[in-house]
Design a protein around this motif. Structure first.
Motif, PDB file in Angstrom:
ATOM      1  N   GLU A   1      -3.230   6.132  -1.381  1.00 52.73           N
ATOM      2  CA  GLU A   1      -3.731   4.778  -1.197  1.00 52.73           C
ATOM      3  C   GLU A   1      -5.205   4.662  -1.570  1.00 52.73           C
ATOM      4  O   GLU A   1      -5.616   3.692  -2.220  1.00 52.73           O
ATOM      5  CB  GLU A   1      -3.514   4.317   0.238  1.00 52.73           C
ATOM      6  CG  GLU A   1      -4.092   2.944   0.569  1.00 52.73           C
ATOM      7  CD  GLU A   1      -3.631   1.845  -0.381  1.00 52.73           C
ATOM      8  OE1 GLU A   1      -4.408   0.890  -0.592  1.00 52.73           O
ATOM      9  OE2 GLU A   1      -2.513   1.925  -0.920  1.00 52.73           O
TER      10      GLU A   1
ATOM     11  N   LYS B   1       0.830  -1.207   0.000  1.00 57.71           N
ATOM     12  CA  LYS B   1       0.000   0.000   0.000  1.00 57.71           C
ATOM     13  C   LYS B   1       0.865   1.258   0.000  1.00 57.71           C
ATOM     14  O   LYS B   1       2.024   1.244   0.406  1.00 57.71           O
ATOM     15  CB  LYS B   1      -0.929  -0.004   1.211  1.00 57.71           C
ATOM     16  CG  LYS B   1      -1.959  -1.129   1.194  1.00 57.71           C
ATOM     17  CD  LYS B   1      -2.906  -1.023   2.384  1.00 57.71           C
ATOM     18  CE  LYS B   1      -3.979  -2.102   2.314  1.00 57.71           C
ATOM     19  NZ  LYS B   1      -4.942  -1.986   3.440  1.00 57.71           N
ATOM     20  N   TRP B   2       0.250   2.330  -0.427  1.00 58.24           N
ATOM     21  CA  TRP B   2       0.922   3.627  -0.425  1.00 58.24           C
ATOM     22  C   TRP B   2       1.086   4.175   0.991  1.00 58.24           C
ATOM     23  O   TRP B   2       1.775   5.178   1.202  1.00 58.24           O
ATOM     24  CB  TRP B   2       0.175   4.614  -1.315  1.00 58.24           C
ATOM     25  CG  TRP B   2       0.412   4.327  -2.775  1.00 58.24           C
ATOM     26  CD1 TRP B   2      -0.215   3.387  -3.538  1.00 58.24           C
ATOM     27  CD2 TRP B   2       1.373   4.955  -3.621  1.00 58.24           C
ATOM     28  NE1 TRP B   2       0.287   3.387  -4.822  1.00 58.24           N
ATOM     29  CE2 TRP B   2       1.260   4.354  -4.904  1.00 58.24           C
ATOM     30  CE3 TRP B   2       2.304   5.975  -3.448  1.00 58.24           C
ATOM     31  CZ2 TRP B   2       2.057   4.747  -5.977  1.00 58.24           C
ATOM     32  CZ3 TRP B   2       3.090   6.374  -4.522  1.00 58.24           C
ATOM     33  CH2 TRP B   2       2.961   5.755  -5.765  1.00 58.24           C
TER      34      TRP B   2
END
Length: 465
Positions: A456, A256-257
């Protein structure tokens, strides 16, 4: 939604590190060379065609297409468009076909969607993202490459460049144009006046920036109005700092970001973006500066330009040509400095994809996969081909030759632009997704956590996971 492929997804960190180090070293040697033959001079090209007026000794075989018409769509403008039209003109000369260039708008997938809905799709489109190729295939627009185009690909391209044009193992894209997106260009007079040399590490870059600032020149020009330039900043920092395996995972949204590695990269970026005096016009000025202007304002004004450095790829040379600066003398470049253990090597590119299958469209894809076509545009400057059989002597100056040779020598060991691998809604749409999130971060580089959450949320929606 996933992109069709990621170069070197399963490669080890060690192998990519060696390739990155070798490429950075090659660039460091070539980019300091004087571009004394920018005017073309003695081609020394071993008989290759010089601008489309003669064929090479091993010319690609093309059918006669008298009376056939084709449309080719691309977002290219200015000199880039005019130079590509010369390549198309040579195709017309060799085949008898008539080719029309159709100016497209970003995002090109949306442009093509409206053309297809109206019943008037172009025959071939130049797509700037692997993610866009995947979308074109998923929508049933793209047609597979035929035997002749595949033959040219196999003879002229490394496996990595062939694979990035594939979806589910089938070839759809001919990567006609490449870009080395790991370069920082600088005003040589500014560096000389400040008494600084080319930095090799991020810390050295920060020191150089401060010294340039102390000399009375703003260190950086940033084309923040075009969000893709900001994604390139992030990708180079992230690849060098987090490493190739993390890069591949983030490119596919397998991590994930909100991952700590993204936090570290954004925090590093803020060391430059967070200093308003380091950026021409500050954040607000940068966000109103389009990419071409970010380049030209670095090389106009003599020893007192608006900025001393501008980050972007080899294609910057087209914009530098609009100023009085001469590449290799007034305008030089160095590899993006190492943030982690090694300097990053990020590449991009534009692929020819067939939308209306025909003998003529397949012939054009075959032509664009040949060294004959690429050599024509290489001679005109501001262009880089991933075609390994384009002689380096075709490029018009030492800077461009060095970049081209380094790209070919890198083979499969590079990383393709991360945002270009993403679904276009996230990685390639003005005012949305990654472009918008990083523009907002440039405006407020203290908001690392908020930027991560926004990235995200947008990525999850675009990738569907």
């Amino acid at each position: 939604m996933r992109t069709s492929s990621t170069i070197g997804t399963r490669r080890t960190v060690r192998k990519t590190t060696r390739a990155a180090t070798a490429l950075a070293a090659a660039l460091a040697l070539s980019l300091t060379a004087c571009g004394g033959d920018d005017d073309g001079g003695d081609n020394g090209d071993g008989g290759r065609s010089g601008g489309g007026d003669q064929q090479t000794e091993s010319a690609v075989t093309l059918p006669r297409l008298d009376g056939e018409t084709l449309e080719v769509a691309a977002v290219w403008t200015g000199a880039e468009q005019e130079n590509f039209k010369k390549v198309l003109a040579e195709f017309e000369k060799r085949t008898g076909a008539k080719v029309t260039f159709v100016p497209a708008q970003d995002p090109i997938i949306n442009f093509l969607g409206s053309k297809i809905a109206g019943g008037a799709p172009p025959d071939v489109a130049m797509l700037p993202q692997p993610g866009a190729i995947k979308q074109a295939v998923d929508k049933g627009w793209a047609k597979p490459l035929g035997a002749e185009a595949l033959k040219e690909l196999g003879e002229n391209y490394s496996q990595g460049w062939q694979d990035i044009g594939k979806v589910d193992g089938k070839s759809y894209g001919v990567y006609y144009k490449a870009a080395n997106k790991s370069l920082i260009w600088y005003n040589a007079q500014v560096f000389e006046n400040a008494g600084v040399s080319e930095p090799k590490t991020w810390d050295e870059l920060l020191t150089t920036a401060q010294t340039v600032y102390d000399s009375g020149v703003t260190p950086f020009s940033v084309g923040g109005a075009d969000g893709w330039t900001l994604t390139d900043w992030f990708e180079n920092v992230y690849l060098s700092q987090a490493g190739p395996e993390k890069y591949d995972q983030l490119a596919k949204h397998e991590i994930k970001w909100t991952d700590p590695s993204v936090k570290e990269a954004l925090t590093t970026l803020a060391e430059i973006w967070g200093k308003q005096d380091y950026i021409a016009g500050g954040a607000s000025g940068a966000l109103q500066t389009e990419f071409p202007a970010s380049v030209t304002q670095t090389f106009t004004g003599g020893a007192q330009p608006k900025a001393g450095m501008v980050f972007e790829g080899d294609f910057v040379q087209v914009n530098i040509a609009e100023t009085e600066a001469k590449v290799g003398q007034d305008a030089k470049a160095f590899p993006f400095p190492a943030v982690g253990d090694t300097a990053p090597v990020v590449s991009g590119g534009d692929a020819a994809v067939i939308l209306e299958d025909s003998k003529a469209a397949q012939a054009l894809a075959t032509w664009l996969a040949s060294p004959d076509a690429a050599t024509i545009q290489a001679k005109l400057g501001g262009y880089l081909s991933p075609n390994k059989n384009v002689d380096a002597s075709a490029y018009p100056n030492d800077v461009q030759r060095g970049i081209a040779e380094a790209l070919v020598e890198a083979g499969d060991d590079f990383r393709f632009d991360m945002s270009d691998q993403a679904p276009q809604a996230f990685g390639g749409t003005p005012g949305k997704g990654e472009w918008k999130a990083l523009q907002d971060f440039l405006k407020n580089p203290k908001d690392v956590a908020g930027t991560q959450r926004k990235l995200e949320a947008d990525a999850a929606a675009a990738y569907g996971n």
